[in-house]
Design a protein around this motif. Structure first.
Motif, mmCIF file in Angstrom:
data_model
loop_
_atom_site.group_PDB
_atom_site.id
_atom_site.type_symbol
_atom_site.label_atom_id
_atom_site.label_comp_id
_atom_site.label_asym_id
_atom_site.label_seq_id
_atom_site.Cartn_x
_atom_site.Cartn_y
_atom_site.Cartn_z
ATOM 1 N N LEU A 1 0.833 -1.211 0.000
ATOM 2 C CA LEU A 1 0.000 0.000 0.000
ATOM 3 C C LEU A 1 0.867 1.260 0.000
ATOM 4 C CD1 LEU A 1 -2.830 -1.008 2.514
ATOM 5 C CD2 LEU A 1 -3.087 -0.531 0.063
ATOM 6 N N LEU A 2 1.915 1.244 0.830
ATOM 7 C CA LEU A 2 2.783 2.428 0.920
ATOM 8 C C LEU A 2 3.445 2.709 -0.426
ATOM 9 C CD1 LEU A 2 4.501 1.834 4.395
ATOM 10 C CD2 LEU A 2 2.471 3.196 3.884
ATOM 11 N N ILE A 3 3.864 1.647 -1.102
ATOM 12 C CA ILE A 3 4.493 1.822 -2.419
ATOM 13 C C ILE A 3 3.460 2.364 -3.414
ATOM 14 C CG2 ILE A 3 5.541 0.569 -4.383
ATOM 15 C CD1 ILE A 3 7.435 0.985 -1.992
ATOM 16 N N SER A 4 2.223 1.819 -3.353
ATOM 17 C CA SER A 4 1.196 2.281 -4.301
ATOM 18 C C SER A 4 0.817 3.746 -4.040
ATOM 19 C CB SER A 4 -0.039 1.381 -4.255
ATOM 20 O OG SER A 4 -0.761 1.619 -3.068
ATOM 21 N N PHE A 5 1.036 4.238 -2.822
ATOM 22 C CA PHE A 5 0.779 5.656 -2.529
ATOM 23 C C PHE A 5 1.864 6.554 -3.150
ATOM 24 C CE2 PHE A 5 -1.328 4.568 1.839
ATOM 25 C CZ PHE A 5 -2.516 4.267 1.198
ATOM 26 N N GLY A 6 2.959 5.945 -3.548
ATOM 27 C CA GLY A 6 4.061 6.738 -4.118
ATOM 28 C C GLY A 6 4.922 7.409 -3.065
ATOM 29 N N ILE A 7 4.926 6.878 -1.848
ATOM 30 C CA ILE A 7 5.782 7.451 -0.792
ATOM 31 C C ILE A 7 7.247 7.354 -1.235
ATOM 32 C CG2 ILE A 7 6.565 7.133 1.610
ATOM 33 C CD1 ILE A 7 3.692 6.403 2.316
ATOM 34 N N ARG A 8 7.965 8.463 -1.063
ATOM 35 C CA ARG A 8 9.307 8.563 -1.652
ATOM 36 C C ARG A 8 10.296 7.563 -1.065
ATOM 37 N NH1 ARG A 8 11.799 13.767 0.045
ATOM 38 N NH2 ARG A 8 12.631 12.403 1.663
ATOM 39 N N ASP A 9 10.296 7.414 0.257
ATOM 40 C CA ASP A 9 11.254 6.517 0.911
ATOM 41 C C ASP A 9 10.521 5.573 1.848
ATOM 42 O OD1 ASP A 9 14.021 6.916 0.217
ATOM 43 O OD2 ASP A 9 13.744 8.968 0.946
ATOM 44 N N VAL A 10 10.479 4.309 1.476
ATOM 45 C CA VAL A 10 9.845 3.307 2.337
ATOM 46 C C VAL A 10 10.935 2.362 2.847
ATOM 47 C CG1 VAL A 10 8.170 1.418 2.477
ATOM 48 C CG2 VAL A 10 7.661 3.431 1.059
ATOM 49 N N TRP A 11 10.981 2.232 4.166
ATOM 50 C CA TRP A 11 11.871 1.261 4.805
ATOM 51 C C TRP A 11 11.007 0.108 5.305
ATOM 52 C CZ3 TRP A 11 13.295 6.297 4.826
ATOM 53 C CH2 TRP A 11 14.649 6.595 4.709
ATOM 54 N N ALA A 12 11.531 -1.107 5.297
ATOM 55 C CA ALA A 12 10.779 -2.206 5.895
ATOM 56 C C ALA A 12 11.746 -3.190 6.523
ATOM 57 C CB ALA A 12 9.914 -2.901 4.859
ATOM 58 N N LYS A 13 11.307 -3.729 7.639
ATOM 59 C CA LYS A 13 12.109 -4.720 8.349
ATOM 60 C C LYS A 13 11.766 -6.094 7.805
ATOM 61 C CE LYS A 13 11.006 -6.904 12.699
ATOM 62 N NZ LYS A 13 10.930 -6.840 14.154
ATOM 63 N N ALA A 14 12.788 -6.906 7.534
ATOM 64 C CA ALA A 14 12.555 -8.280 7.084
ATOM 65 C C ALA A 14 13.062 -9.241 8.140
ATOM 66 C CB ALA A 14 13.287 -8.516 5.765
ATOM 67 N N ILE A 15 12.344 -10.356 8.309
ATOM 68 C CA ILE A 15 12.800 -11.319 9.312
ATOM 69 C C ILE A 15 13.472 -12.522 8.664
ATOM 70 C CG2 ILE A 15 11.194 -10.671 11.159
ATOM 71 C CD1 ILE A 15 9.515 -13.147 10.276
ATOM 72 N N SER A 16 13.450 -12.580 7.331
ATOM 73 C CA SER A 16 14.157 -13.658 6.634
ATOM 74 C C SER A 16 14.553 -13.137 5.260
ATOM 75 C CB SER A 16 13.251 -14.873 6.466
ATOM 76 O OG SER A 16 12.198 -14.557 5.564
ATOM 77 N N GLU A 17 15.412 -13.907 4.602
ATOM 78 C CA GLU A 17 15.866 -13.501 3.273
ATOM 79 C C GLU A 17 14.700 -13.474 2.291
ATOM 80 O OE1 GLU A 17 19.171 -15.213 0.425
ATOM 81 O OE2 GLU A 17 19.708 -15.360 2.552
ATOM 82 N N ALA A 18 13.807 -14.486 2.395
ATOM 83 C CA ALA A 18 12.654 -14.556 1.479
ATOM 84 C C ALA A 18 11.737 -13.359 1.693
ATOM 85 C CB ALA A 18 11.895 -15.858 1.708
ATOM 86 N N HIS A 19 11.511 -13.024 2.941
ATOM 87 C CA HIS A 19 10.690 -11.859 3.278
ATOM 88 C C HIS A 19 11.309 -10.596 2.655
ATOM 89 C CE1 HIS A 19 8.873 -9.307 6.823
ATOM 90 N NE2 HIS A 19 8.316 -9.026 5.668
ATOM 91 N N GLY A 20 12.612 -10.438 2.827
ATOM 92 C CA GLY A 20 13.311 -9.276 2.282
ATOM 93 C C GLY A 20 13.215 -9.226 0.767
#
Ligand code: ADP
Length: 218
Positions: free
Chosen positions: A89-108
């Protein structure tokens, strides 16, 4: 409140909470969102705004004006579905900088595929960092990309009592001593004329392997 400097942090578990509080400490406005009412209540007085909401719902995020922010952090880890839906959703809003925490390589990998600009692996990275601290005399360690690192450590015997310029630290150990701290004093820049004492603390920079080696010397 979606000013240039403000950040929305979604998911206020241990990671999101520490991140949000640090931002507030540095005088950044933070909108915190979490679906758990206890978490929201606990942080009500510490963050600029805290809202109880489900971040996987587009209309909910829009009501909170999340789409107007330039920077957002998805700090949901364990609930993979919620993390992915929120990030999308955040990406579809066009937010300039999105950070996200991943708990595994696949998630990342999935987060990157969605277009998340900065994927972080806090547990994995902290594990690696602590491994470096456990190995040698290092007191702190930071690794940058391209195999470059900085260590905070005590000086090995071979550099003690000499001018850094004469110690051969660069040619022999492949690291540059960039700063030095005498007991009870602040860090200052090191120069070729600096003489290192045994009870000093130093910061050395160089290739990862070289900094590791250097901090393992006696
Ligand atoms: P940590 O390991 O940093 O504690 P968790 O993944 O366990 O991270 O915690 C994530 C936080 O995100 C929890 O407080 C949880 O209530 C919140 N959360 C999970 N799903 C949602 C969602 N859909 N909307 C809002 N908050 C959520």
């Amino acid at each position: 409140m979606a000013g240039n400097d403000s950040v929305v942090v979604i998911g206020l578990g241990r990671f999101g909470r520490a991140l949000a509080l640090e931002l507030v400490d540095e005088e950044t406005e933070v909108l915190g969102i979490d679906e758990n009412p206890e978490v929201v209540q606990m942080l009500a007085r510490s963050l600029t705004h805290v809202v109880r909401a489900d971040s996987t719902k587009e209309e909910v995020l829009r009501q909170l004006a999340v789409h107007e922010f330039d920077r957002a952090v998805v700090a949901i880890g364990t609930d993979l579905e919620a993390s992915i839906l929120t990030a999308s959703l955040l990406i579809s809003f066009g937010i300039r900088d999105v950070w996200a925490k991943a708990i595994s390589e696949a998630h990342g990998r999935i987060l990157s595929q969605l277009g998340v600009h900065h994927v972080v692996y806090p547990e994995h990275d902290m594990g690696q960092r602590v491994a470096h601290l456990v190995r040698g005399r290092m007191m702190d360690y930071i690794e940058f990309e391209d195999d470059f690192a900085m260590v905070k450590t005590t000086p090995p015997a071979s550099v003690v009592g000499k001018r850094l310029g004469d110690s051969g630290v660069r040619t022999r150990h492949g690291v540059t001593v960039v700063a030095i701290k005498r007991p009870g004093q602040d860090f200052t820049y090191a120069t070729a004329d600096t003489v290192v004492e045994a009870d000093d603390t130093i910061i050395a920079a160089g290739r990862t392997r070289a900094t590791e080696h250097f901090s393992e010397l006696q």
